[in-house]
Design a protein around this motif. Sequence first.
Motif, PDB file in Angstrom:
ATOM      1  N   LEU A 407       0.843  -1.198   0.000  1.00 50.25           N
ATOM      2  CA  LEU A 407       0.000   0.000   0.000  1.00 50.25           C
ATOM      3  C   LEU A 407       0.877   1.247   0.000  1.00 50.25           C
ATOM      4  O   LEU A 407       2.018   1.218   0.448  1.00 50.25           O
ATOM      5  CB  LEU A 407      -0.899   0.032   1.243  1.00 50.25           C
ATOM      6  N   ILE A 408       0.268   2.348  -0.504  1.00 54.27           N
ATOM      7  CA  ILE A 408       0.989   3.625  -0.461  1.00 54.27           C
ATOM      8  C   ILE A 408       0.231   4.572   0.450  1.00 54.27           C
ATOM      9  O   ILE A 408      -1.008   4.679   0.377  1.00 54.27           O
ATOM     10  CB  ILE A 408       1.121   4.232  -1.866  1.00 54.27           C
ATOM     11  N   GLY A 409       0.952   5.186   1.333  1.00 53.21           N
ATOM     12  CA  GLY A 409       0.333   6.146   2.246  1.00 53.21           C
ATOM     13  C   GLY A 409       1.190   7.386   2.359  1.00 53.21           C
ATOM     14  O   GLY A 409       2.146   7.559   1.600  1.00 53.21           O
ATOM     15  N   GLU A 420       4.220  -2.783   3.242  1.00 54.19           N
ATOM     16  CA  GLU A 420       3.619  -4.102   3.023  1.00 54.19           C
ATOM     17  C   GLU A 420       2.375  -4.169   3.901  1.00 54.19           C
ATOM     18  O   GLU A 420       2.493  -4.149   5.131  1.00 54.19           O
ATOM     19  CB  GLU A 420       4.568  -5.213   3.505  1.00 54.19           C
ATOM     20  N   ALA A 421       1.194  -4.202   3.305  1.00 54.83           N
ATOM     21  CA  ALA A 421      -0.029  -4.245   4.119  1.00 54.83           C
ATOM     22  C   ALA A 421      -1.202  -4.689   3.251  1.00 54.83           C
ATOM     23  O   ALA A 421      -1.204  -4.483   2.034  1.00 54.83           O
ATOM     24  CB  ALA A 421      -0.315  -2.879   4.717  1.00 54.83           C
ATOM     25  N   SER A 424      -7.282  -4.176   2.945  1.00 52.59           N
ATOM     26  CA  SER A 424      -8.359  -3.858   3.893  1.00 52.59           C
ATOM     27  C   SER A 424      -7.933  -2.739   4.853  1.00 52.59           C
ATOM     28  O   SER A 424      -8.768  -2.151   5.529  1.00 52.59           O
ATOM     29  CB  SER A 424      -8.746  -5.105   4.690  1.00 52.59           C
ATOM     30  N   LEU A 425      -6.659  -2.421   4.874  1.00 56.48           N
ATOM     31  CA  LEU A 425      -6.185  -1.358   5.774  1.00 56.48           C
ATOM     32  C   LEU A 425      -6.252   0.041   5.136  1.00 56.48           C
ATOM     33  O   LEU A 425      -5.917   1.033   5.788  1.00 56.48           O
ATOM     34  CB  LEU A 425      -4.745  -1.644   6.228  1.00 56.48           C
ATOM     35  N   ILE A 426      -6.692   0.115   3.873  1.00 56.37           N
ATOM     36  CA  ILE A 426      -6.812   1.433   3.242  1.00 56.37           C
ATOM     37  C   ILE A 426      -7.783   2.288   4.067  1.00 56.37           C
ATOM     38  O   ILE A 426      -8.866   1.829   4.430  1.00 56.37           O
ATOM     39  CB  ILE A 426      -7.274   1.311   1.773  1.00 56.37           C
TER      40      ILE A 426
END
Length: 461
Positions: A407-409, A420-421, A424-426
């Motif tokens: 994911l990119i945050g 790395e995630a 569903s954590l978006i």
Amino acid sequence: MKPARKLYIKSFGCQMNVYDSQRMADALAPEGYVETETPDDADLVVLNTCHIREKAAEKVYSELGRMRRLKEAAASDGRNVLITVAGCVAQAEGEEIVRRAPAVDVVVGSQNYHRLPDLIARAREGKIVDTQFPVEDKFDRLAAPSRAATRARGVSAFVTVQEGCDKFCTFCVVPYTRGAETSRPVVKILAEIERLAGAGVREVTLIGQNVNAYHGEGPDGRPSSLARLLERTARIPGIDRLRYTTSHPLDLGDDLIAAHRDLPALMPQLHLPVQSGSDRILAAMNRRHTRADYLDIIGRLREARPDLALTSDFIVGFPGETNDDFAATLKLVNEIGYSGAFSFKYSPRPGTPGADMDDQLDEAVKSERLYLLQDAIDRSQAAFNRDCRGRTLSVLLERPGRYQGQLIGRSPYLQPVQVEALSSLIGEIAAVTITDVASNSLFGTLAAAPANEPALAGAGA
Ligand code: 5AD
Ligand code: SF4
């Protein structure tokens, strides 16, 4: 029900245009227009343009060449494609656009987007140019986005709170293209942000050409400052992160500096353009502050929020800029330790005082200075990023990365972080330990313990 039609919108330039493009899509949705990713199958193409530098404006005309060919190809298949030019080039050049690019059907200024559905309907009978500054407020008339549209746009949203500029820096077209400074009323802004929060938005960036000059009507009928607006926004459930951009140093008052100390939701990152490190050039640019004033503001901001990351805009090669003036800019970059910055070669804009100044510099001088400045900025940014290695930062997870399971945050300092995630954590704000850094982004892994940056540990006061 209106028949489904496809809309392709392309935004050039600043975040204000990104926001405006979304609002244009919202205004056209009730007419049956659904956004598409490519212009190839579009029934309506909108180019939302930028006029800030000559290069930006020229890009629009080359894009219009491509759109004309698409329109001709569609016409030979019996399809009628309408082309609209919106934004600052539309505002500045009006009729001239239709003369230079006859394939254009509608030219609409930045204050008239609410009239877009009507303009499009009328365009079937002939060309329409609408660049008057209207009396009514477009924000009162623009349709709100659906929950689905908001969710599709992600968990971080822009909200325009202020438009236009009265500063008249001598290089800048904004006061002419976007007009005088106006602020939206607090109640309307809060209602918009509550709707965004209801659809899952976690971070809001309040935007305006000169956002910290914000003085919109408060609920008590009196003008509210940006600091007060941020305070109220921070109380909206679901909104955990706040930012604002773009600010002018002159309008960075004590209450806004205090907000950086007192509001945990206000992220420790500030874009505060200085343009030049030389007092002579700052005066010629009509910036109305000195290098010392800028350093003083930064000092007070850092007192309020020691981990504040700063970014800026710079212009090199403004008329009359000497080697010494430029050296002063380089020195300022090294002194402040920016986490990043944009830098541009001065581009004379017709109608601005800078364009008529005698001592215009050669392109070669501008290019060399830009190269040197960018190098200094890159080194500063790399040092800032390096310091993040090993730290655990809170990261708002925004979207899938390039690879499966990634994911990119964004960190509090606005750095992109690859983690790395699971997808569903978006939308979550996760503690991420930074394991590696590249020039423009950070890499990390989800941490077991909470983030330890001052923002969450309550330090900074
Ligand atoms: N030439 C070069 N850069 C410009 N900017 C604005 N006008 C010009 C111009 N005429 C830059 C400034 C501003 C940013 C948005 O664009 O640095 O902060
Ligand atoms: Fe342009 Fe910013 Fe100066 Fe206003 S304050 S004139 S928007 S550079």
